[in-house]
Design a protein around this motif. Structure first.
Motif, short mmCIF file in Angstrom:
data_model
loop_
_atom_site.label_atom_id
_atom_site.label_comp_id
_atom_site.label_asym_id
_atom_site.label_seq_id
_atom_site.Cartn_x
_atom_site.Cartn_y
_atom_site.Cartn_z
N SER A 111 0.85 -1.20 0.00
CA SER A 111 0.00 0.00 0.00
C SER A 111 0.88 1.25 0.00
N GLY A 112 2.00 1.19 0.72
CA GLY A 112 2.91 2.34 0.75
C GLY A 112 3.41 2.69 -0.64
N MET A 138 2.19 11.29 4.20
CA MET A 138 3.24 10.28 4.26
C MET A 138 4.55 10.83 4.81
N ARG A 152 13.86 7.42 -0.17
CA ARG A 152 12.48 7.80 0.11
C ARG A 152 12.42 9.07 0.94
N PHE A 165 0.62 4.36 -2.63
CA PHE A 165 0.45 5.76 -2.20
C PHE A 165 1.62 6.63 -2.64
N ARG A 166 2.83 6.09 -2.60
CA ARG A 166 3.98 6.90 -3.03
C ARG A 166 3.87 7.26 -4.50
N GLN A 179 -10.11 -0.66 8.83
CA GLN A 179 -9.73 -1.13 7.49
C GLN A 179 -9.96 -2.65 7.38
N ALA A 237 2.20 9.93 9.10
CA ALA A 237 0.82 9.75 9.59
C ALA A 237 0.09 8.76 8.68
N LEU A 238 -1.10 8.35 9.11
CA LEU A 238 -1.89 7.41 8.31
C LEU A 238 -2.85 8.16 7.38
N ILE A 239 -3.05 7.61 6.20
CA ILE A 239 -4.06 8.13 5.29
C ILE A 239 -5.41 7.73 5.90
N ARG A 271 5.62 6.25 12.56
CA ARG A 271 5.02 5.04 11.99
C ARG A 271 5.04 3.89 13.00
N ARG A 280 -4.20 -1.64 8.15
CA ARG A 280 -3.35 -1.11 9.22
C ARG A 280 -4.16 -0.63 10.41
N THR A 339 -8.17 5.20 2.10
CA THR A 339 -7.28 4.05 1.95
C THR A 339 -8.03 2.85 1.38
N GLY A 347 1.23 -3.81 4.17
CA GLY A 347 0.91 -2.44 4.61
C GLY A 347 -0.57 -2.14 4.77
N PHE A 348 -1.39 -3.08 4.41
CA PHE A 348 -2.84 -2.92 4.52
C PHE A 348 -3.46 -4.26 4.92
P1 AMP Z 1 4.74 2.01 4.23
O1 AMP Z 1 5.54 1.98 2.96
O2 AMP Z 1 3.90 0.81 4.43
O3 AMP Z 1 5.60 2.34 5.42
O4 AMP Z 1 3.70 3.20 4.06
C1 AMP Z 1 4.15 4.53 3.89
C2 AMP Z 1 3.03 5.50 4.23
O5 AMP Z 1 1.90 5.26 3.38
C3 AMP Z 1 2.48 5.43 5.64
O6 AMP Z 1 3.23 6.18 6.54
C4 AMP Z 1 1.09 6.01 5.45
O7 AMP Z 1 1.13 7.41 5.35
C5 AMP Z 1 0.68 5.47 4.09
N1 AMP Z 1 -0.03 4.18 4.21
C6 AMP Z 1 0.36 2.99 3.68
N2 AMP Z 1 -0.54 2.04 3.94
C7 AMP Z 1 -1.52 2.61 4.67
C8 AMP Z 1 -2.73 2.14 5.26
N3 AMP Z 1 -3.10 0.85 5.15
N4 AMP Z 1 -3.49 3.02 5.94
C9 AMP Z 1 -3.14 4.31 6.05
N5 AMP Z 1 -2.02 4.82 5.52
C10 AMP Z 1 -1.20 4.00 4.84
#
Ligand code: AMP
Length: 180
Positions: A32-33, A54, A125, A36-37, A93, A58-60, A136, A89, A65, A86-87
């Motif tokens: 998921s990260g 990000m 990143r 979103f990236r 969800q 913080a969380l979306i 996180r 989280r 999401t 990553g999902f």
């Molecule tokens: P990650 O690569 O999994 O560390 O995700 C990087 C960033 O993406 C997190 O710090 C959140 O901002 C966002 N993110 C990824 N997955 C989720 C999720 N399931 N719910 C909310 N935010 C997420």
């Protein structure tokens, strides 16, 4: 058809194990990260919002999401299953996610070990500042640990000691997945 979820703090080895599993089981790995990236690169209000969120670690919001991830998983390449990192989280969800989950693999690593690993690796990143990483980890304990308990109560949880050799962890996961 196999739907796997990988859960663990940043630095726990989710992408390493996710990629190994993907090769071995011939099902796609996605995070998921990463989704979103990619979306955060877009010069739109949503793109800017995602980027800011990000970078702060913080969380979306849950609704956004879930909408994005479910739309993504509807692509034909995920029809035969996936390894999702990553999902979910948060418990919300997990409760709303309608795709179904076969096994949830929790890669357990201490905060100290994870921080040590992250500090030792190169990253390009923008959201990998120490502040964002700490945030996180904090959010993981607050919001994602209940998700582990949630899947545990459904009997889908596989807890794996992530502070071992990569191959040893991988073999351990495979044994559990194949026992499905
Ligand atoms: P990650 O690569 O999994 O560390 O995700 C990087 C960033 O993406 C997190 O710090 C959140 O901002 C966002 N993110 C990824 N997955 C989720 C999720 N399931 N719910 C909310 N935010 C997420």
């Amino acid at each position: 058809m196999l739907k796997l979820i990988l859960i663990g703090i940043q630095g726990a080895g989710k992408s390493t194990q996710g990629n190994l599993l993907s090769q071995k089981l011939d099902i796609p790995y996605l995070s998921s990260g990463h989704i979103f990236r990619e979306m955060a690169k877009e010069k739109t209000p949503l793109g800017r919002f995602l980027k800011e969120t990000m970078n702060a670690g913080a969380l979306i919001p849950d609704d956004k999401t879930i909408e994005i991830i479910e739309e993504y998983l509807a692509k034909p390449e995920y029809a035969k299953g996936y390894i999702l990192d990553g999902f979910p989280r948060t418990t919300k969800q997990a409760e709303i996610f309608s795709n179904g989950v076969d096994k949830v693999i929790y890669l357990k690593v201490s905060d100290k070990e994870a921080l040590w690993r992250i500090s030792g690796r190169m990253s390009d990143r923008e959201d990998e500042t120490l502040m964002a990483i700490r945030k996180r980890i904090e959010l993981f304990h607050e919001f994602t640990e209940p998700v582990i308990a949630y899947y545990g109560s459904q009997g889908r949880l596989v807890e794996v000691d992530g502070e071992r050799d990569i191959q040893e962890i991988f073999n351990d996961i495979l044994t559990h997945v194949e026992a499905k």
